[in-house]
Design an enzyme around this catalytic site. Structure first.
Site, PDB file in Angstrom:
ATOM      1  N   GLU B  77     -23.673 -22.767  10.178  1.00  0.00           N
ATOM      2  CA  GLU B  77     -24.128 -22.530   8.802  1.00  0.00           C
ATOM      3  C   GLU B  77     -22.946 -22.223   7.879  1.00  0.00           C
ATOM      4  O   GLU B  77     -22.910 -22.660   6.728  1.00  0.00           O
ATOM      5  CB  GLU B  77     -25.118 -21.361   8.756  1.00  0.00           C
ATOM      6  CG  GLU B  77     -26.389 -21.573   9.559  1.00  0.00           C
ATOM      7  CD  GLU B  77     -26.277 -21.006  10.973  1.00  0.00           C
ATOM      8  OE1 GLU B  77     -25.188 -21.147  11.595  1.00  0.00           O
ATOM      9  OE2 GLU B  77     -27.262 -20.434  11.466  1.00  0.00           O
ATOM     10  N   CYS B 111     -28.273 -16.462  12.719  1.00  0.00           N
ATOM     11  CA  CYS B 111     -28.028 -15.104  13.187  1.00  0.00           C
ATOM     12  C   CYS B 111     -28.052 -14.145  11.999  1.00  0.00           C
ATOM     13  O   CYS B 111     -28.155 -14.567  10.846  1.00  0.00           O
ATOM     14  CB  CYS B 111     -26.694 -15.026  13.926  1.00  0.00           C
ATOM     15  SG  CYS B 111     -25.271 -15.035  12.816  1.00  0.00           S
TER      16      CYS B 111
HETATM   17 ZN    ZN Z   1     -24.675 -17.275  12.545  1.00  0.00          ZN
END
Ligand code: ZN
Ligand code: ZN
Lengths: 378, 189
Positions: B77, B111
């Site tokens: 990301e 995350c």
């Molecule tokens: Zn992450």
């Protein structure tokens, strides 16, 4: 008494200024203890005590309450009497077994002779083992409880964990972070410094470099990348600011990396007490002693931020806090808290039980100076 | 291939986002993210892939680059977002306006760190595959996506379950191939 108290207040003020507060998990700092209900009974004939204990331990072992003592003294002077913890409420699955007046019959049915046992009553007991002396004091008000004091944790809780030499070191590193913060060009004035605590050297430091084009270049995050750079990696492009290996006064500084074996570089006396060389017991509710030496890769270089300490002028946000966790940081020291902060204010990333790495966090270092730095964003 | 919830898009999203997320497009982006994850696996990285789509245009793709950069924060990301930021710079566009109309497709739930970063730049919608039980910031460990974190901007929406089985399979292959005695077997997504 009055005099001693006055004296202490003066010292307290001085202490207050240098306060270094641990940011601990809520289950450690809380003094509200959870309680369970048990059946207890008076022992009318002391001679039956050991026989009764033996039979109770077989019929109703205190599986979830091993921290409780089975017998207690109650009353004072001539009225002192013995009481025994018979069983927990949940040891009695059938509702008819739970009727207090029938308890003698229930016990007999489970091979516990009630000879010498008096009145049966309900009592509240602490659900789990106390983690701190303060919790222990609360717990024993209900029922005698075992307690193994964690000396380091107690030192932490009453602010005696760091000696004055440690405090001076910690404050000096925070001063570096504050001077970095003054270099910040963008919307936030924050500084961050990574330190190798074994040699007490600065590994890298940076001001806050976030702007509209670099929304993630928060000071701690930049430092994580500078550490990677010191290990031959790194990913960031620093707009207009080059990470200067030569001058530790530049806004963004990274130490030239040397290939080294840790022992050769940092001779360390075996008895030296480096602050925080052990994992805080009770962080996860149990003891965990971890090798805190710097993990090295095959080339003898440090691995990620393992073993490093971060000093930053204000509490990291959730992105930065998790970046530090991913990098396996050892400890974080910060100046002032912020409402959205992720190391004590809004989240407690460093002690989140589900996460695989925990680290120590201390706040309040040069708090006032850190607060004075102008800041308005995360 | 399991597709869930795709038609249940939140109503308040900008029109441009609603228009570009009919199931067949969504699947296409998810498949492409999955291919990026496969590339990451071949590079010895944790197999996570993602794609940032703005008005039907792919502005950034990313796979994990943690090992390559020795920086544990270089998740797919973050790589993808850096590409979008660069694109905005080149185009002379305000990144805040662009991100407000950008959808992230990612094979694994972001995350906690990435979820925080995504909120900082006001991504409105994330479409992800499998859950991230160890570090997930969009429901698995914390709810960074929806918590009202002071000075962290509006919450973001998640659609989960797209090609989840594929994502899980890739992760399984990665962790199976890892040497359990490696110094850091938990290097993560
Ligand atoms: Zn992450
Ligand atoms: Zn941050």
């Amino acid at each position: 008494m009055t005099c001693a108290k006055k004296l202490k207040t003066a010292v307290d003020c001085e202490e207050e200024r240098h306060w270094i507060l641990p940011v601990l998990a809520q289950h450690i700092t809380t003094n509200t203890i959870e309680l369970d209900t048990v059946y207890a009974g008076a022992i009318e004939d002391k001679k039956v005590t050991s026989r009764l204990l033996k039979e109770l331990c077989i019929a109703y072992p205190l599986k979830l309450h091993q921290h409780l003592k089975r017998i207690r003294n109650s009353g004072t002077g001539k009225n002192v009497r013995l009481e025994v913890l018979l069983c927990c409420e949940r040891d009695l699955p059938c509702p008819e077994e739970r009727i207090r007046s029938q308890m003698h019959a229930t016990l007999e049915a489970n091979n516990v002779s009630t000879e010498g046992l008096g009145n049966v009553y309900l009592a509240k007991v602490p659900r789990s083992s106390p983690l701190t002396r303060a919790q222990y004091r609360e717990a024993i008000a209900y029922w005698p409880t075992q307690f193994h004091e964690d000396k380091q944790l107690e030192l932490l809780l009453d602010g005696r964990y760091f000696g004055s030499a440690d405090r001076t070191k910690i404050e000096n590193h925070m001063r570096t972070a504050i001077s970095r913060a003054r270099n910040s060009t963008g919307e936030a004035r924050v500084g961050a410094v990574f330190v190798d605590p074994l040699s007490d050297t600065v590994v890298c430091s940076s001001c806050d470099l976030r702007d509209a084009e670099h929304p993630f270049h928060h000071a701690p995050n930049v430092c994580v990348d500078l550490v990677a750079r010191s290990q031959g990696g790194g990913a960031y492009e620093y707009n207009g600011v080059s990470a200067n290996p030569d001058s530790s006064d530049s806004p963004c500084f990274v130490r030239e990396l040397r290939r080294c074996s840790p022992e050769a570089e940092v001779p360390r006396a075996p008895d030296e007490r480096t602050p925080g060389t052990r994992e805080l017991e009770g962080h996860k509710g149990r003891t965990a002693t971890v090798d805190k030496g710097l993990a090295r890769n095959s080339a003898g270089l440090p691995y990620l931020c393992t073993g490093y300490d971060l000093y930053t002028t204000r509490e990291p946000c959730v992105m930065c806090a998790m970046a530090l966790l991913h990098s396996r940081i050892r400890r974080v020291f910060y100046g002032c808290s912020v409402p959205g902060g992720a190391l004590g204010s809004y989240y407690n990333i460093h002690v989140q039980p589900e996460l695989n790495h925990h680290f120590e966090v201390f706040r309040g270092i040069l708090q006032e100076e850190c607060k004075k730095l102008q800041w308005d964003t995360v | 291939m399991s597709i869930t919830n795709v038609d249940v898009l939140p109503k308040f999203l900008p029109c441009s986002i609603e228009n570009q997320t009919p199931p067949r497009y969504t699947t296409r982006y998810s498949v492409r993210s999955s291919n990026t994850a496969k590339d990451a696996l071949e590079q010895g990285e944790v197999p996570v892939g993602c794609m940032f789509v703005y008005r039907g245009k792919v502005l950034g793709t990313g796979g994990n680059e943690v090992n390559k950069t020795k920086n544990a924060t270089r998740h797919a990301e973050m790589i993808g977002m850096d590409q979008v930021l660069k694109w905005c710079r080149v185009q002379g566009l305000d990144q805040a306006c662009v991100f407000r109309e950008t959808v992230l497709y990612v094979t694994v739930e972001p995350c906690i760190m990435c979820a925080g970063a995504l909120r900082l730049i006001h991504i409105p919608l994330i479409v992800y595959g499998c859950r991230n039980e160890r570090f997930g910031g969009c429901g698995s460990v914390l709810h960074v996506d929806s918590d009202s974190i002071p000075s962290y901007g509006a919450s973001l929406k998640c659609i989960r379950g797209l090609l989840a089985d594929d994502a899980v399979e890739l992760l399984r292959q990665f962790y199976k191939g890892q040497n359990p005695n490696a110094p850091n077997p938990k290097l993560k997504s």
